[in-house]
Write a protein that holds these residues in place. Structure first.
Motif, short mmCIF file in Angstrom:
data_model
loop_
_atom_site.label_atom_id
_atom_site.label_comp_id
_atom_site.label_asym_id
_atom_site.label_seq_id
_atom_site.Cartn_x
_atom_site.Cartn_y
_atom_site.Cartn_z
N LEU A 72 0.45 -28.66 -18.15
CA LEU A 72 0.94 -29.81 -18.91
C LEU A 72 2.44 -29.74 -19.15
O LEU A 72 3.13 -30.76 -19.11
CB LEU A 72 0.18 -29.94 -20.23
CG LEU A 72 -1.26 -30.40 -20.13
CD1 LEU A 72 -1.89 -30.45 -21.51
CD2 LEU A 72 -1.36 -31.75 -19.46
N VAL A 73 2.97 -28.54 -19.39
CA VAL A 73 4.41 -28.39 -19.58
C VAL A 73 5.15 -28.75 -18.29
O VAL A 73 6.15 -29.46 -18.31
CB VAL A 73 4.75 -26.95 -20.04
CG1 VAL A 73 6.23 -26.67 -19.93
CG2 VAL A 73 4.28 -26.73 -21.46
N LYS A 74 4.64 -28.28 -17.15
CA LYS A 74 5.29 -28.59 -15.87
C LYS A 74 5.20 -30.08 -15.53
O LYS A 74 6.17 -30.66 -15.03
CB LYS A 74 4.65 -27.77 -14.74
CG LYS A 74 5.02 -26.31 -14.79
CD LYS A 74 6.52 -26.18 -14.60
CE LYS A 74 6.94 -24.76 -14.67
NZ LYS A 74 8.40 -24.63 -14.62
N VAL A 75 4.07 -30.71 -15.78
CA VAL A 75 3.93 -32.14 -15.52
C VAL A 75 4.84 -32.94 -16.44
O VAL A 75 5.49 -33.91 -16.01
CB VAL A 75 2.46 -32.58 -15.66
CG1 VAL A 75 2.33 -34.09 -15.71
CG2 VAL A 75 1.63 -32.02 -14.54
N HIS A 76 4.93 -32.53 -17.69
CA HIS A 76 5.80 -33.22 -18.64
C HIS A 76 7.26 -33.12 -18.20
O HIS A 76 8.01 -34.11 -18.28
CB HIS A 76 5.62 -32.62 -20.04
CG HIS A 76 6.46 -33.27 -21.09
ND1 HIS A 76 6.23 -34.54 -21.54
CD2 HIS A 76 7.54 -32.83 -21.77
CE1 HIS A 76 7.12 -34.86 -22.46
NE2 HIS A 76 7.93 -33.83 -22.61
N ALA A 77 7.67 -31.96 -17.71
CA ALA A 77 9.05 -31.79 -17.25
C ALA A 77 9.29 -32.57 -15.96
O ALA A 77 10.38 -33.13 -15.76
CB ALA A 77 9.34 -30.31 -17.03
#
Length: 138
Positions: A55-60
């Protein structure tokens, strides 16, 4: 999405602490390791970390907040093209029934799974090739 990732990181920390507590408690109480619970808690920790990292990578990668996460966002802001879906198609329902029959066969009798696999191949082929024949041919 950022809030979901933060909650999952908190759950990761919780499962890490609970894994250590579980191991220490078993060593003090029984003098031996209980592997099933330790392994389960460790895998729960890894699962939460994996989903939070994703989720952190997709958000970034999406470049910030989604329209549905903003307070000033409208419904039309988050209305992208989602793809093409087959109208009036019965093949997905037939394929879902074959999948249910497959899992029923795994639970009840393995021979049912062979029937479900055959029917599933027919359903998958019908779904893939439904636009090559009939009313919706292209």
């Amino acid at each position: 999405m950022k809030t979901n990732a933060n909650l999952l990181w908190v759950l990761t920390a919780f499962f890490a602490i609970m894994t250590v507590v579980y191991v220490v408690w078993n060593l003090l109480d029984h003098g031996t390791m209980e592997w099933a619970g330790t392994f389960m808690l460790g895998l729960c920790m890894l699962l939460m970390a994996l989903v939070a990292f994703y989720l952190v990578k997709v958000h970034a990668a999406q470049g910030g907040e989604l329209p549905e996460d903003r307070l000033d966002g409208n419904i039309d802001d988050g209305d992208p093209e989602m793809g093409f879906f087959s109208p009036w198609s019965w093949w997905p329902i037939f394929l879902a029934g074959c999948t249910a029959l497959l899992f029923l066969g795994l639970a009840v009798g393995f021979w049912i799974s062979f029937i479900a696999l055959g029917l599933g191949l027919i359903a998958l082929t019908g779904w893939v090739y439904e636009y090559y024949r009939g009313m919706f041919a292209r």
